[in-house]
Scaffold this motif. Structure first.
Motif, short mmCIF file in Angstrom:
data_model
loop_
_atom_site.label_atom_id
_atom_site.label_comp_id
_atom_site.label_asym_id
_atom_site.label_seq_id
_atom_site.Cartn_x
_atom_site.Cartn_y
_atom_site.Cartn_z
N ARG A 1 -29.07 55.03 -24.83
CA ARG A 1 -30.14 54.10 -24.48
C ARG A 1 -30.69 54.40 -23.09
O ARG A 1 -29.92 54.66 -22.15
CB ARG A 1 -29.59 52.66 -24.50
CG ARG A 1 -30.69 51.61 -24.47
CD ARG A 1 -30.12 50.20 -24.42
NE ARG A 1 -31.17 49.21 -24.63
CZ ARG A 1 -31.06 47.93 -24.38
NH1 ARG A 1 -29.92 47.44 -23.91
NH2 ARG A 1 -32.07 47.10 -24.60
N VAL B 1 -33.75 52.90 -27.31
CA VAL B 1 -32.50 53.49 -27.79
C VAL B 1 -32.75 54.88 -28.35
O VAL B 1 -33.86 55.20 -28.80
CB VAL B 1 -31.79 52.62 -28.86
CG1 VAL B 1 -31.39 51.30 -28.27
CG2 VAL B 1 -32.65 52.46 -30.09
N GLN C 1 -27.49 56.32 -31.00
CA GLN C 1 -27.00 54.94 -30.85
C GLN C 1 -26.67 54.33 -32.20
O GLN C 1 -25.74 53.54 -32.33
CB GLN C 1 -28.06 54.11 -30.10
CG GLN C 1 -27.60 52.72 -29.66
CD GLN C 1 -28.02 51.61 -30.62
OE1 GLN C 1 -28.46 51.85 -31.75
NE2 GLN C 1 -27.88 50.39 -30.17
N ALA D 1 -25.58 48.84 -24.64
CA ALA D 1 -26.40 49.73 -25.48
C ALA D 1 -26.49 49.24 -26.92
O ALA D 1 -27.06 49.93 -27.77
CB ALA D 1 -25.84 51.15 -25.43
#
Lengths: 520, 520
Positions: free
Chosen positions: A377, A384, A388, A450
């Motif tokens: 991120r 992002v 992720q 994140a």
């Protein structure tokens, strides 16, 4: 923002999705039992602990000690047969620093040894410094007006900051403890550091820097901090700044035991002449200012799932006055042992299992946050990255040497029943609590920020807060090997279970907030 | 023998005599209350403690630190107005010794500080010693055949004695404690050292000397003892010999923390190269080998009784790694405060009160036994001197900083009801127990041997056995000032009461036994 909105919905969908599976998670207790038996019969924890602590030494980020530990971890993972074992740059940290020589004596009114340690990133003394002492209070040490007004008094002197003396109340309580059933049933948010505190900390750092410059310009010899009360000579030693290339060079800085500090204070108060002598040679280098984490993998075996990840880790860096055994070799020992167990048992995880040992944690989760920024991120735009979406979860261990008593579900409500199922086979080992409460101050927060489920286990405190955390007591002999074995069994099982679970673990909604630890 | 027989009968008569008074001891509670109020409102204990510990430093017998403390005590008693305040030679001790400079580092496999202290009477290192390490077990260190067979391995090496590593059980218990009601109700003989143990100790000393010579002849650099298990880095430091002019010179000797010793041991076991560097400069002198106690008096005011004495004391000497706060500045602080209180309140003791602060206690009650031999009884012929008949009692304090919980009547049955009456006014301060049990290992034994009633109080243990006794933790901040105040109140009251009592205190039969501690 579109991107984020998409993720938010995706996260929400995942939550529902996971929820529907939560009741029917098939826990692979047969494998859990294999893991348990293997750990109890052929644990490598004493050996791993020995190499990360005794052999590596203190592991201040970017120090030679950190490099020794990182190199050993990479070589050992390769030896075990793990894939992609390597150090991985996470960003820029700053200087390397280590102690080469240190000695300190009181010289007047008589010769006596002082229990003292140089502060990380302190400049060398360039020979022996000898002189009198001025004692100031912690409040005065933060009052730059006071310091400026008294600057002429500091020339050629050691400036010692110490507060009030000890009482003995804490000695009538054990230094080590385990969580009671009541404590386990009432876990609350812990170790959380709100943004306001971080801001206050940053403000304090500015005051520290100003105060240090006043003392330096005044010609003080060195700045001495006294240890904590009621810890029987234990010296807590951590630095605040000095590792960045842009940080100003201070005068030499060190920490001494409270008993020595209070003795000096009383001697001065009763009109005695006190002189100290201190000699410190450190080695500082700007040759490679990059920060490096350590990573390694057990490749997934399911064609559809092997591109997905289950991560586990802890921070490999430590402070300097001991070998950082409980903070946090302990977490790294357990995580390394967990992947060794999974690998040596020839288990076939469906998803790829990735271990990461972080650096720069003690300076604000730098290594894990750097990693998360590189992989998952953007910290400015909050966008992002594709990777992720592929990480099911991150499991962290960083609360000392105590065994696992449960897990913080970190406000992820869908995780509670899942973890309860996973933990049931370990209830007999004392691990029973799944709490929605949050815990902070360590690297799972980077993943949580994140949008990746990041978890820290609930651990028995033992004497982490009272003796070993950031102190000169944080050596191998303060590890509890049986506790670490228990933790390795549970971590290996959880990671394996996450790797074979049909679905990724449910996520919380992603929030557009600046990472709480960013900006030191 | 005639003389002894006479004394025996005389002692027996006194017992009967005292017994008839025991039920009607008139306790001067009004004065006890004055003493208590004065101590609680204007105690000088913090100041006395500061001068005996912080200002004097470690007080190894005959060291400059001991001399500073003795000189201060004499000058202070004179300032208070006490009579005959002086140092008094008790016999020959041996060399003076003090630490002037000390530093120690691990040099390989990396640089790291070691928690280390030179052993008293260790010779200087004459510059920095650097070399590898050979680890031996405590059993091997006492096996001169083993050492001889391995002598070639010790050349140019540090020889480190260390046993098995710590477990953490003790950290789950408090390091400090007070006596429970149950413990007080069941006091047994304690700290008693039978002749057999003394003989074994003497035999061990011979083995130590032989072992030291083997290491010296082998060309070892220094002899290192590891600290005790489970004490969080605390280093216990005491010497065994080296102070007598006839003692052979050893190689340098030192003690290090268990954590450091075990780290070195593990590093060697895993094939790492370990190097240590150590530099020690001590100052040793044979200029004045006499041993000196400190004495002072409050003269008695009753024409018939003032030639009789009530004595009180504690040992002023300490070991070396700290300032001997609980062993035994504490006892001296209390005794000095007691005579200050009695003097400053203008009380009129009938008998003369004499305080004595001993030296050489740590080497076997040398100062008190020397004093007793000079004043009261011949150690070879067992004949008593006239002054012996004039001492009503001797009160000692030497079990750390804990408050008084009672008194050991030391098998003197006639004393039990008397002490019970005296102690009643202090029951509310936690002092309740009068036991016939014996306690040993300190200076009242010298008086007991001479047929003079000698008593040590029952004290709360606090963390004397677990942390401060003979360790580098034995500093001012480990004193509990309120406990010392309580002790001063009780000691001053007891001494005063003994001084005004119509009769001397009842005696036990005198026995013709060699003094248990004689012959080190």
């Amino acid at each position: 923002m579109t991107h984020l909105k998409y993720l938010f919905i995706s996260g929400a969908l995942l939550l529902v999705h996971a929820g529907s599976y939560a009741q029917q998670d098939v826990v692979d207790t047969a494998t859990f039992n294999r893991i348990r038996k293997a750990e109890l019969s052929s644990s490598q924890i004493p050996q791993i602990a020995h190499y990360l602590t005794d052999v590596s030494g203190a592991r201040l980020t970017n120090s030679p000690g950190y490099s020794r530990a990182a190199s050993w971890a990479v070589a050992t993972m390769k030896k075990w047969g793990l894939a992609n074992a390597a150090t991985e740059r996470w960003g820029t940290f700053g200087k390397s620093w280590e102690v080469q020589d240190f000695s300190m004596m009181m010289r007047a009114p008589y010769n006596a040894q002082i229990r003292a340690y140089p502060t990380p990133w302190s400049p060398s003394s360039k020979g022996q410094l000898q002189g009198g002492v001025v004692v100031i209070t912690p409040t005065q040490s933060m009052d730059t007006t006071y310091l400026s007004n008294h600057a002429t008094e500091y020339k050629g002197k050691f400036v010692l900051v110490t507060g009030t003396a000890a009482d003995h109340k804490k000695n009538f309580e054990p230094s080590a403890e385990r969580l009671t059933d009541t404590a386990l049933a009432n876990l609350k948010d812990t170790y959380m550091v709100p943004k306001g505190i971080i801001n206050m900390y940053n403000d304090r750092m500015k005051v520290f820097k100003t105060a240090d410059m006043i003392l330096k310009n005044a010609g003080a010899l060195a700045f001495i901090s006294a240890g904590r009360n009621n810890v029987n000579g234990t010296v807590f030693v951590q630095g605040y700044y000095g590792y960045k290339l842009t940080d100003p060079e201070t005068i030499p800085q060190l920490s001494i035991a409270l008993e020595d500090a209070q003795k000096i204070k009383r001697l001065l108060q009763s009109g005695q002449k006190v002189e100290l002598a201190m000699s410190f040679t450190g080695k500082s280098s700007s040759e490679d200012t990059n920060g490096y984490n350590v990573v390694g993998e057990i490749p997934g075996t399911d064609p559809k799932l092997k591109s997905q990840l289950v991560m586990l880790g802890g921070h490999l860096d430590s402070w300097q006055a001991a070998t950082g055994a409980t903070d946090n070799a302990a977490g790294c020992i357990v995580m390394l042992e967990a992947v060794r167990l999974l690998d040596s048992l020839g288990l076939k995880p469906k998803r790829t299992i990735r271990i990461a040992l972080w650096s720069g944690e003690e300076q604000g989760l730098l290594g894990s946050f750097g990693y998360v920024k590189n992989h998952f991120r953007d910290a400015v735009k909050f966008t992002v990255k594709p990777e992720q979406a592929k990480v099911s979860a991150y499991f962290n261990l960083d609360n000392g040497t105590g065994k696992i008593r449960g897990i913080y579900a970190q406000s992820n409500e869908k995780m509670k029943p899942i973890f309860e199922q996973w933990l049931k086979p370990f209830n007999d080992l004392g691990a029973t609590a799944v709490t929605l409460a949050n815990t902070g101050s360590t690297d799972h927060l980077s993943f949580d920020w994140a949008g990746i489920p990041g978890f820290q286990f609930v651990q028995d405190p033992i004497d982490y807060e009272t003796r070993t955390h950031h102190s000169n007591m944080d050596d191998y002999d303060h590890l509890m090997i049986d506790d670490l074995k228990q933790a390795a069994i549970i971590v290996a099982s959880f990671v394996y279970q996450a790797s074979i679970r049909p679905e990724m673990l449910p996520r919380k909604p992603l929030e557009n907030e600046t990472f709480v630890f960013d900006g030191f």
